[in-house]
Every structure is written in C-alpha cells, then in structure tokens.
Design an enzyme around this catalytic site. Structure first.
Site, PDB file in Angstrom:
ATOM      1  N   HIS A  56      -0.408   3.264  -8.053  1.00 38.80           N
ATOM      2  CA  HIS A  56      -1.089   2.854  -9.282  1.00 38.80           C
ATOM      3  C   HIS A  56      -0.952   3.907 -10.361  1.00 38.80           C
ATOM      4  CE1 HIS A  56      -4.119   5.527  -7.518  1.00 38.80           C
ATOM      5  NE2 HIS A  56      -4.645   5.637  -8.718  1.00 38.80           N
ATOM      6  N   HIS A 106       0.792  -1.229   0.000  1.00 38.68           N
ATOM      7  CA  HIS A 106       0.000   0.000   0.000  1.00 38.68           C
ATOM      8  C   HIS A 106       0.826   1.281   0.000  1.00 38.68           C
ATOM      9  CE1 HIS A 106      -3.720   2.245   0.768  1.00 38.68           C
ATOM     10  NE2 HIS A 106      -3.064   2.946   1.679  1.00 38.68           N
TER      11      HIS A 106
HETATM   12 ZN   LIG Z   1      -3.850  -0.371  -0.585  1.00 42.22          ZN
END
Ligand SMILES: [Zn+2]
Ligand SMILES: [Zn+2]
Ligand SMILES: [Zn+2]
Length: 328
Positions: free
Chosen positions: A142, A89
């Site tokens: 991302h 994350h």
């Molecule tokens: Zn995440």
C-alpha cells in the site's frame, strides 16, 4: 489530540497527532487489507481506504486550548488515505503487471481529482513508505495520500526555487534538470518514450533516483493515456531495479511532487510533476542515518559518488530486465 502547531523558527506547520500512538497492535495473522477481513470488499484490484488513525481530517476536532498570543494552533484539517495496491498480501509494486500498475495510476489520478475539489486542501501528497526501516508496520502492499491544508516547507522551497529560475531563464526548473541529466547521460538509468529515471547530480541519498516525465506536465492528472502507461512501466522498472540491487525488497520512500492546488499563485509554468525516491540504505545492510548535520543543520552529506552509484543502478536494472525476460 490532533491539531497543527506553528513552528515560528521554520515558518511551517507541525502535525500533532497523539491519538496515532493508540493504534492497536494487529493480531499476528490478521490483515485488514486482505479480502475477507470484513474491512475491504471481497473483490478489489486497487482500492482507496480512509486511514483509521488519520493525522488530518475533514472534520477535525477543536485544537487544545494551548495557543497564546505568540504560539498559533490550527485544526488538523485535511485527509489521510491508504491506497491498496493489490488484494494479494505479499506482492509488491515491481511484481505487479504493468496493466495492474496502470489501474493504480488511474486510482491516484481519481483521488487527486477528488481531493483537489476540497478548496481547503492546498497540496495533495501521494507517497509510499516501504519496509520496516521506514516504519511500515503493515506488510500488505500500500501507499498513502495526504491532503494538506498548506504547502509543506520542502515543496514550497522547490516551488520558490522554480519561480526564481523561471524569472531568470524563462524555463521550468524541472525541465532544466531533466535536460541537464539527459545531456550528461551518465546518471540516467532508465528511459522510455515519455519518462526518464536518473540519479540527480545533487542527490544526498546513494540510491535516491528521480522519475520525471519528458513533457512539461504539472500533475499526474495532466498525463495522456499513453503517458500513464509509460509511467506505470517506468515505476515497475525503477522499483524492480532497486530490488535487483542486492536481491531483497529494498526499502524506500517514494514521494510524488506536483503542483499545489487551490492556491492563488500559478506555478504551472515554473514547475512540473516528478517522483523522488529516498531509499534509506547506503549499501546492502548499512542504513543511512540522518544525524546532526542533516537534521540539525540541513547540511546534507552523500558519502558515495552519484556517477558510480548510477552505474551500479544501471547494472541492477539490467539484471531486473534479464529476470523479467527469464519469465519471472
Ligand atoms: Zn493483507
Ligand atoms: Zn517542466
Ligand atoms: Zn521535488
């Protein structure tokens, strides 16, 4: 509502995507991109994820009944994908290993090849928005891919310029820019066997570097295996260099420019793949705003000297390398 509306002044489509306003606020400690969320596999390394609130769709709704004999609308045809860089994350691009980034390169190639198979898609745009100042709400690392059903205006302008240049000089415009930068040397920041990172002569962004392959290649698909490794390496080093400027995760927009797909005109001799970065900061804590001149007239202004900023970037790159060698 999702549709395309034609701007007759600019001769370009505008994406109307009012349903995107309804994106839910995520619960604070929940991330859909983390393994265990139920939304992604439990054991991925890199992953394509269809955008939950796409502006473009392969099964778009009927446009609203607002067109006239003058104003045109079109279905919001296309594809919006999210590309997850890692299951972790908090990690970001420069913190990933070169081998891991190589997997990302392979995923980009695979998505590019898949999207180009759709004859209605004309331009595949791979990009990343990084940091809250460029509107990123989801910290999980991302990027995104948009498959447009038209060639967006900025890309079209570059392609037309490249064709004009080719007609006059018989050479690809990007090859020429690369050569100018490599001969002048002072704005070159990073170079490896197959790629070069430089701050272009004409940049309007203080830290707006380009990455370009040394060989004339139209798309990321055309890179050889070795070139893909070199690309992974220079991506890590370029983003790591940006983070080393002021020792924080430097926000940026990273944009891949490649040949269009499924179009009649063959641009492959005139133009080649390159990556353009647009970091929205002009110093450690001062943001570069696009104000009236930039937005209202497209008269761009860089308040810094590219040659000086290139030197500053080279110093940051040096610090990044030292940090890497220091075992981090
Ligand atoms: Zn995440
Ligand atoms: Zn070229
Ligand atoms: Zn470009």
């Amino acid at each position: 509502m999702a549709e395309l509306r034609w701007n007759p002044l600019l001769r370009d489509w505008v994406m109307i995507a009012s349903h995107r306003q309804e994106r839910p606020q995520m619960p604070k400690d929940w991330c859909p991109f983390c393994p265990g969320s139920g939304r992604v596999p439990d054991d991925y390394e890199v992953l394509e994820y269809d955008n939950d609130f796409p502006a473009l769709m392969q099964n778009p709704p009927q446009p609203d009944d607002v067109a006239t004999s003058f104003y045109r609308v079109a279905p919001a045809y296309g594809k919006c994908e999210v590309i997850l860089y890692s299951p972790n994350h908090t990690v970001t691009l420069p913190e990933l290993s070169v081998q891991h980034i190589r997997k990302l390169v392979d995923l980009w190639v695979e998505r590019f090849e898949t999207l180009r198979k759709d004859p209605n898609i004309k331009f595949v745009f791979i990009f990343e928005n990084r940091g809250e100042v460029v509107g990123v709400t989801m910290p999980h690392p991302h990027g995104q891919i948009y498959g447009y059903s038209w060639i967006p205006l900025k890309i079209l302008r570059e392609l037309e310029s490249a064709e004009l240049h080719y007609n006059s000089y018989g050479e690809c415009l990007i090859c020429r820019i690369d050569r100018e930068e490599m001969e002048f040397k002072n704005r070159v920041i990073i170079e490896n066997e197959h790629f070069v990172t430089y701050l272009p002569f004409f940049t309007e962004y203080p830290y707006g570097v380009f990455i370009s392959p040394k060989r004339h290649v139209g798309t990321i698909s055309d890179l050889t295996d070795e070139e893909k490794n070199s690309f992974a390496m220079i991506l890590k080093e370029t983003t790591g260099m940006l983070d080393s400027l002021f020792n924080y995760k430097f926000p940026y927009m990273m944009c891949f420019h490649q040949l269009p797909v499924n179009v009649d005109r063959d641009y492959s001799k005139f133009y080649h793949f390159h990556v353009e970065f647009y970091p929205p900061m002009r110093s450690k804590d001062k943001q570069k705003f696009n104000a009236s001149s930039e937005t209202g007239a497209w008269a761009l202004c860089n308040t810094t000297s590219p040659e000086e900023k290139a030197e500053e970037l080279r110093q940051a790159y040096k610090r990044f390398l030292e940090k890497m060698q220091g075992g981090k």
